[in-house]
Design an enzyme around this catalytic site. Structure first.
Site, PDB file in Angstrom:
ATOM      1  N   ASP A 116       0.862  -1.196   0.000  1.00 58.53           N
ATOM      2  CA  ASP A 116       0.000   0.000   0.000  1.00 58.53           C
ATOM      3  C   ASP A 116       0.893   1.238   0.000  1.00 58.53           C
ATOM      4  OD1 ASP A 116      -2.431   1.580   0.272  1.00 58.53           O
ATOM      5  OD2 ASP A 116      -1.869   1.909   2.359  1.00 58.53           O
ATOM      6  N   SER A 117       0.286   2.384  -0.325  1.00 58.30           N
ATOM      7  CA  SER A 117       1.021   3.651  -0.276  1.00 58.30           C
ATOM      8  C   SER A 117       1.471   3.974   1.149  1.00 58.30           C
ATOM      9  CB  SER A 117       0.112   4.771  -0.769  1.00 58.30           C
ATOM     10  OG  SER A 117      -1.014   4.862   0.093  1.00 58.30           O
ATOM     11  N   GLY A 128      -2.857   9.494  -3.330  1.00 55.21           N
ATOM     12  CA  GLY A 128      -4.143   9.896  -3.895  1.00 55.21           C
ATOM     13  C   GLY A 128      -4.196  11.265  -4.526  1.00 55.21           C
ATOM     14  N   CYS A 137      -4.337  -1.270  -2.166  1.00 54.83           N
ATOM     15  CA  CYS A 137      -4.504   0.177  -2.306  1.00 54.83           C
ATOM     16  C   CYS A 137      -5.386   0.421  -3.530  1.00 54.83           C
ATOM     17  CB  CYS A 137      -3.121   0.807  -2.494  1.00 54.83           C
ATOM     18  SG  CYS A 137      -3.144   2.573  -2.824  1.00 54.83           S
ATOM     19  N   ASN A 138      -6.537   1.034  -3.302  1.00 55.96           N
ATOM     20  CA  ASN A 138      -7.454   1.308  -4.421  1.00 55.96           C
ATOM     21  C   ASN A 138      -6.804   2.251  -5.429  1.00 55.96           C
ATOM     22  OD1 ASN A 138     -10.453   0.380  -3.509  1.00 55.96           O
ATOM     23  ND2 ASN A 138      -9.238   0.975  -1.748  1.00 55.96           N
ATOM     24  N   THR A 139      -6.035   3.211  -4.919  1.00 56.13           N
ATOM     25  CA  THR A 139      -5.424   4.229  -5.773  1.00 56.13           C
ATOM     26  C   THR A 139      -4.378   3.591  -6.689  1.00 56.13           C
ATOM     27  OG1 THR A 139      -5.744   5.771  -3.955  1.00 56.13           O
ATOM     28  CG2 THR A 139      -4.251   6.458  -5.698  1.00 56.13           C
ATOM     29  N   CYS A 141     -11.049   3.392   0.032  1.00 53.82           N
ATOM     30  CA  CYS A 141      -9.612   3.612   0.261  1.00 53.82           C
ATOM     31  C   CYS A 141      -9.270   2.739   1.453  1.00 53.82           C
ATOM     32  CB  CYS A 141      -9.352   5.079   0.574  1.00 53.82           C
ATOM     33  SG  CYS A 141      -7.705   5.398   1.244  1.00 53.82           S
TER      34      CYS A 141
HETATM   35  N1  DGL Z   1      -4.781   3.455   0.784  1.00 56.68           N
HETATM   36  C1  DGL Z   1      -4.887   4.014  -0.523  1.00 56.68           C
HETATM   37  C2  DGL Z   1      -6.173   3.568  -1.230  1.00 56.68           C
HETATM   38  O1  DGL Z   1      -6.711   2.542  -0.939  1.00 56.68           O
HETATM   39  C3  DGL Z   1      -4.716   5.475  -0.728  1.00 56.68           C
HETATM   40  C4  DGL Z   1      -3.926   6.291   0.178  1.00 56.68           C
HETATM   41  C5  DGL Z   1      -3.147   7.411  -0.464  1.00 56.68           C
HETATM   42  O2  DGL Z   1      -3.729   8.388  -0.957  1.00 56.68           O
HETATM   43  O3  DGL Z   1      -1.950   7.255  -0.459  1.00 56.68           O
HETATM   44  O4  DGL Z   1      -6.628   4.239  -2.128  1.00 56.68           O
END
Ligand code: DGL
Length: 256
Positions: free
Chosen positions: A10-11, A43, A73-75, A184
């Site tokens: 993840d980020s 993001g 991580c969705n992003t 997120c």
């Molecule tokens: N956890 C990340 C997601 O699921 C995003 C977090 C970020 O903006 O870094 O989108």
């Protein structure tokens, strides 16, 4: 190969909400979690930057030897999953996306709020998902740029967080939504604070359970599920600070 870890990326710390589900579904597996907190939040970055950072982290994780990569991580999934699969066609790579399908199934014709990063909501992947369900439901996109950093600081409660949530959500709360999609992976850690702001009515949904099931399915299909004993979890972060690892452990064991 069965003993090789499943890498979870993840980020920052959000993907730990997915790691918890993965561990629930596959306690015998070894997991290697990597959070790129030094570069979080992703993001608000450009698609190219998110793709570059994600490919860089994936390269390091594959170089260490892992049997699958979960992009928790969705992003990063929206911006980079296609590029990742093109670069590593022989690898098992699982992404996560906002749980819109689940929300529509559970609340047909309902009002659904999708909380996610700006990048996730602007990407083609989400536009395609939204188009698929737009006739069945009223879907409201709700970019929440400031929330990720609350989790990165370990600030999961309190007046500042509530004020921020109110500001980001207030224009979408009347009439009350039937479901709120936590799109997120950082947001499940804010579940309690989100509940206080959205009220008792909406169901809060996230994609962690679906991602864990899909990971299990893919590993079983490849004959790579580890059997027997309890597995291990190793957590790493691009920030060279002991505090971030302590916070990661706290999130791994948090109730939320
Ligand atoms: N956890 C990340 C997601 O699921 C995003 C977090 C970020 O903006 O870094 O989108």
């Amino acid at each position: 190969m069965k003993d090789f870890p499943i890498a979870v990326f993840d980020s920052g710390l959000g993907g730990i909400s997915v790691l918890r589900e993965l561990r629930k579904h596959m306690p015998q597996e070894n997991f290697l979690y990597f959070g790129d907190s030094a570069n979080a939040p992703y993001g608000s970055r450009s698609t190219e930057e998110i793709r570059r950072l994600t490919l860089q982290c994936a390269q390091q994780l594959f170089a260490q030897g892992c049997k699958a990569l979960v992009v928790a991580c969705n992003t990063a999934t929206s911006a980079a999953i296609t590029a990742l699969r093109e670069r590593y066609p022989e690898k098992i790579i699982i992404g996560i996306e906002p749980a819109l399908k689940l929300a529509v199934e559970r609340h047909p014709h309902g009002k659904i709020l999708v909380m996610a990063t700006e990048a996730t909501l602007r990407e083609q992947k989400f536009a395609a998902l939204m188009e698929k369900y737009a006739d069945d439901c009223k879907i409201c996109k709700c970019p929440c740029p400031a929330l990720v950093e609350f989790v990165e600081r370990g600030e999961l409660h309190g007046a500042r967080l509530t004020a921020c949530l109110r500001e980001e959500l207030q224009s979408s709360l009347a009439p009350s939504p039937d479901a709120v999609v936590l799109g997120c992976t950082h947001f499940p850690f804010l579940r309690q604070a989100i509940r206080e702001v959205v009220g008792d009515v909406p169901e809060l949904l996230d994609g962690a359970d679906g991602t864990a099931k899909e990971t299990r399915r893919r590993l079983a299909e490849a004959g790579l599920l580890r059997e027997g004993l309890q597995g291990s979890i190793s957590i790493r972060n691009s920030l060279p600070s002991p505090e971030i690892l302590i916070l990661s452990e706290r999130l791994l064991h948090a109730d939320a």
